[in-house]
Enzyme design. Structure first.
Site, PDB file in Angstrom:
ATOM      1  N   SER A  15      -2.836   2.442   7.883  1.00  0.00           N
ATOM      2  CA  SER A  15      -1.958   1.326   7.518  1.00  0.00           C
ATOM      3  C   SER A  15      -1.024   1.812   6.406  1.00  0.00           C
ATOM      4  CB  SER A  15      -2.791   0.126   7.069  1.00  0.00           C
ATOM      5  OG  SER A  15      -3.608   0.503   6.006  1.00  0.00           O
ATOM      6  N   GLU A 143       7.598  -6.379  14.898  1.00  0.00           N
ATOM      7  CA  GLU A 143       6.666  -5.471  14.243  1.00  0.00           C
ATOM      8  C   GLU A 143       5.257  -5.997  14.455  1.00  0.00           C
ATOM      9  OE1 GLU A 143       7.352  -5.325   9.968  1.00  0.00           O
ATOM     10  OE2 GLU A 143       5.406  -4.365   9.655  1.00  0.00           O
ATOM     11  N   ASP A 150      -7.350  -1.132  16.271  1.00  0.00           N
ATOM     12  CA  ASP A 150      -8.107  -2.239  15.673  1.00  0.00           C
ATOM     13  C   ASP A 150      -8.414  -3.255  16.769  1.00  0.00           C
ATOM     14  OD1 ASP A 150      -7.529  -1.038  13.293  1.00  0.00           O
ATOM     15  OD2 ASP A 150      -6.093  -2.560  12.606  1.00  0.00           O
ATOM     16  N   LYS A 190      -0.184  18.462  10.438  1.00  0.00           N
ATOM     17  CA  LYS A 190      -1.138  18.284  11.533  1.00  0.00           C
ATOM     18  C   LYS A 190      -0.698  17.197  12.516  1.00  0.00           C
ATOM     19  CE  LYS A 190      -4.127  21.394  10.648  1.00  0.00           C
ATOM     20  NZ  LYS A 190      -4.163  22.491  11.643  1.00  0.00           N
ATOM     21  N   LYS A 192      -2.571  16.290  15.286  1.00  0.00           N
ATOM     22  CA  LYS A 192      -3.699  15.695  16.031  1.00  0.00           C
ATOM     23  C   LYS A 192      -3.865  14.186  15.825  1.00  0.00           C
ATOM     24  CE  LYS A 192      -6.436  18.330  17.765  1.00  0.00           C
ATOM     25  NZ  LYS A 192      -6.433  19.193  18.877  1.00  0.00           N
ATOM     26  N   GLN A 195      -1.498  12.483  18.060  1.00  0.00           N
ATOM     27  CA  GLN A 195      -1.902  12.579  19.469  1.00  0.00           C
ATOM     28  C   GLN A 195      -2.990  11.560  19.788  1.00  0.00           C
ATOM     29  OE1 GLN A 195      -2.800  16.577  20.902  1.00  0.00           O
ATOM     30  NE2 GLN A 195      -1.681  17.471  19.203  1.00  0.00           N
ATOM     31  N   CYS A 384       9.115 -20.624 -11.722  1.00  0.00           N
ATOM     32  CA  CYS A 384       8.093 -21.553 -11.225  1.00  0.00           C
ATOM     33  C   CYS A 384       7.030 -21.794 -12.303  1.00  0.00           C
ATOM     34  CB  CYS A 384       7.525 -21.038  -9.909  1.00  0.00           C
ATOM     35  SG  CYS A 384       6.907 -22.393  -8.904  1.00  0.00           S
ATOM     36  N   MET A 387       8.502 -21.235 -15.625  1.00  0.00           N
ATOM     37  CA  MET A 387       9.330 -22.322 -16.152  1.00  0.00           C
ATOM     38  C   MET A 387       8.419 -23.397 -16.742  1.00  0.00           C
ATOM     39  SD  MET A 387      10.082 -25.640 -14.898  1.00  0.00           S
ATOM     40  CE  MET A 387      11.422 -26.808 -14.838  1.00  0.00           C
ATOM     41  N   HIS A 510      12.317 -20.309  -6.715  1.00  0.00           N
ATOM     42  CA  HIS A 510      12.143 -18.849  -6.692  1.00  0.00           C
ATOM     43  C   HIS A 510      13.452 -18.151  -6.326  1.00  0.00           C
ATOM     44  CE1 HIS A 510       7.653 -18.729  -6.824  1.00  0.00           C
ATOM     45  NE2 HIS A 510       7.824 -19.974  -6.420  1.00  0.00           N
ATOM     46  N   GLU A 512      14.198 -15.135  -6.628  1.00  0.00           N
ATOM     47  CA  GLU A 512      13.966 -13.770  -6.119  1.00  0.00           C
ATOM     48  C   GLU A 512      13.982 -13.680  -4.592  1.00  0.00           C
ATOM     49  OE1 GLU A 512      11.783 -15.756  -7.548  1.00  0.00           O
ATOM     50  OE2 GLU A 512       9.717 -15.450  -6.847  1.00  0.00           O
TER      51      GLU A 512
HETATM   52  N1  GLN Z   1       1.066 -23.503  -9.895  1.00  0.00           N
HETATM   53  C1  GLN Z   1       2.350 -24.083 -10.087  1.00  0.00           C
HETATM   54  C2  GLN Z   1       2.593 -25.259  -9.159  1.00  0.00           C
HETATM   55  O1  GLN Z   1       1.950 -25.405  -8.158  1.00  0.00           O
HETATM   56  C3  GLN Z   1       3.455 -23.042  -9.948  1.00  0.00           C
HETATM   57  C4  GLN Z   1       3.563 -22.462  -8.584  1.00  0.00           C
HETATM   58  C5  GLN Z   1       4.336 -21.182  -8.544  1.00  0.00           C
HETATM   59  O2  GLN Z   1       4.519 -20.504  -9.567  1.00  0.00           O
HETATM   60  N2  GLN Z   1       4.759 -20.781  -7.377  1.00  0.00           N
HETATM   61  O3  GLN Z   1       3.461 -26.049  -9.418  1.00  0.00           O
END
Ligand code: GLN
Length: 536
Positions: A15, A143, A150, A190, A192, A195, A384, A387, A510, A512
């Protein structure tokens, strides 16, 4: 009818070979050649989705616009392709069985015995073709999670076999990703294990069309020929995937090896238009030639496994490139931060990020980190839970509410500045029941966030049960904490800032998840810029 082509990516030998990055890199090249492409991940575990998994198990849980809690590979797909994914892009064994069992309960199998073949495999095939049938994509890359051999992967491999037979080899191909290990003592690569893993695939009736070989050393033509001969492919279909300096190099490396070309050839699609990767390579140049370095502390309780914060660290890479700065992350375990050592542990950082999370463990450390950032004027981003900790810290140390807390941590607190959302109060199931996915947020024009986003209406992804308690809105606002982003429909506070601080922002959502190579997230760009300005 739109003829969607399918590419399956299986993995062999071990993996963690980076199937997600290979799939995303191939998709990027095909996209650059003018094809519309999406990527899907099939995960062979029995959880309905990774939302209930501890991050230590599989790393971060990634959230899509439509509120699906998914595998972190979907984050790579979005970061590479710059197009959103959805619930249909991640399917688990749990979800497959759940739909088959629900159908059985509704009597839809008309008295038949329900079996892995054909009922489970039919459901897998249906899920694979769901994206293709939207008519939006020329190519769907699927994917298959796990490693060939497995037990739990078997129904997936069988579904791939059936689909290839049904659709024809020119419409459905299999790329097998394997490892070609280097034995230092023998000084040899290698073949093998590759293969053997191809043999294993063949036992299930699937013959790979292309081999992508992960390696630490160059694979020469002799080895390629050997692999080709014993794995029943042409030499040009053996693609080397050598360790890269950054995952963002992989599309270029795969282009040099001709992966996209052989894929198009096998799918009988034109390879006339060449991928240019202009914006991509501009990003890479900046990423590889930073003019300065800053250090940002990431405070979280899962820091032992960096994958738990994958989207955050990738967002720093994107935002760093925009600012032509290398962002070094100082990983700090929130449980190890105490009032006594906070100074030492955070000394010298240019920015502090308090990460998302759940439950009580490590929260006092997070609150300490917020206090340090606030008092020392260090740029701060709270995401989240981060904050929520910023609100608690302000209530305790500025407003003087010593008992301030979130009811997630202390159900009986006298000052629940963070409280369970109203609609959450009757929910008992844990899976898929949080406030999930994209919600609108209206920004105050006089704020750091407005300066960053340059627009008043934004949409960001959420994953939480608790929220800023508006009963404390007036008191906190009077004390200097400003709500600069609010949900226009519900009045939920989504963003808080400290106007008297160089850069202090807490967001309930979030950011990100939405940062991509071509669209670095404005908030991360602004945070890194603030940290950079503070560092000089
Ligand atoms: N635990 C917090 C909530 O449920 C923050 C969740 C998080 O950071 N994604 O509000």
């Amino acid at each position: 009818m739109h003829n969607t082509k399918y590419v399956f990516v299986t993995g062999g030998v071990t993996s963690s070979l980076g199937k997600g990055i290979i799939a995303a890199s191939l998709a990027k090249l095909l996209q650059e050649r003018g094809y519309s492409v999406t990527i899907q991940k099939l995960d062979p575990y029995i959880n309905i989705d990774p939302g209930t998994l501890n991050p230590y198990e599989h790393g971060e849980c990634y959230v899509t616009d439509d509120g699906a809690e998914t595998d972190l590979d979907l984050g790579h797909y979005e970061r590479f392709l710059n197009i959103p994914t959805s619930q249909a892009n991640n399917v688990t064994t749990g979800r497959i069985y759940q739909s088959v069992i629900n159908k059985e309960r509704r009597g839809e199998f008309l008295g038949k015995t329900v079996q892995v073949i054909p009922h489970i495999t039919d459901e897998i095939k249906r899920r694979i073709q769901r994206l293709g049938k939207t008519g939006k994509f020329d190519i769907v890359i699927t994917e298959i999670g796990g490693t060939v051999g497995d037990i739990e992967s078997l129904p997936y491999v069988e579904s791939v076999r059936q689909l290839q037979w049904e659709l024809g080899q020119e419409n459905a191909i299999v790329i097998h990703l394997t490892l070609v290990p280097y034995l230092a003592a023998a000084g040899e690569l290698k073949t093998k294990p590759t293969q053997h893993s191809v043999k294993m695939l063949m036992q299930s009736g699937v013959a790979p069309n292309i081999l992508v070989c992960r390696t630490e050393h160059e694979i020469n033509d002799n080895i390629k020929r050997k692999l080709a001969l014993f794995c029943n492919v042409k030499t040009q279909d053996v693609i080397q995937s050598i360790d890269a300096e950054t995952i963002y190099d992989v599309p270029n490396l795969m282009f040099d090896e001709g992966l996209d070309r052989v894929v198009l050839e096998k799918l009988q699609l034109s390879s006339e238009k060449q991928p240019k990767l202009i914006a991509w390579n501009q990003f890479l140049r900046k990423h590889k030639n930073p003019k300065s370095t800053i250090e940002i502390a990431l405070i979280g309780k899962y820091v032992e496994l960096h994958d738990s914060y994958k989207s955050i660290t990738e967002a720093f890479i994107h935002a760093g490139a925009t600012n032509e700065t290398k962002v070094k992350v100082r990983w700090i375990h929130s449980e190890e931060l105490t009032p006594e050592n906070v100074l030492g542990k955070l000394k010298g950082v240019n920015g502090i990020l308090v990460a998302p999370g759940f439950g009580e463990r490590g929260i006092e450390g997070k609150i300490k980190a917020v206090q340090y950032a606030r008092e020392q004027n260090i740029p701060f981003l709270g995401i989240c839970l981060g904050m929520q900790m910023a609100v608690i810290e302000y209530a305790r140390n500025v407003l003087g509410l010593a008992a301030a807390n979130s009811t997630e941590m202390d159900l009986k607190t006298k000052n629940p500045v963070i409280d369970l959302m109203e609609e959450q109060k009757t929910i008992t199931d844990k899976g898929g029941t949080m406030r999930l996915g994209a919600w609108d947020c209206k920004l105050d024009k006089n704020s750091k966030v407005f300066d960053a986003y340059k627009t008043a209406m934004i949409s960001e992804r959420h994953r939480h049960r608790y929220e800023f308690n508006n009963q404390y809105f007036d008191a906190l606002t009077k004390a200097g904490l400003k709500a600069t982003g609010v949900n226009p429909d519900t009045g939920l506070v989504e963003i808080i800032e400290l106007p008297n601080h160089p850069w202090f922002v807490g967001v309930q959502y979030h950011p990100e998840y939405k940062s991509t190579v071509l669209n670095p997230h404005p908030l991360f760009v602004s945070f890194v810029k603030a940290a950079l300005e503070q560092s000089v």
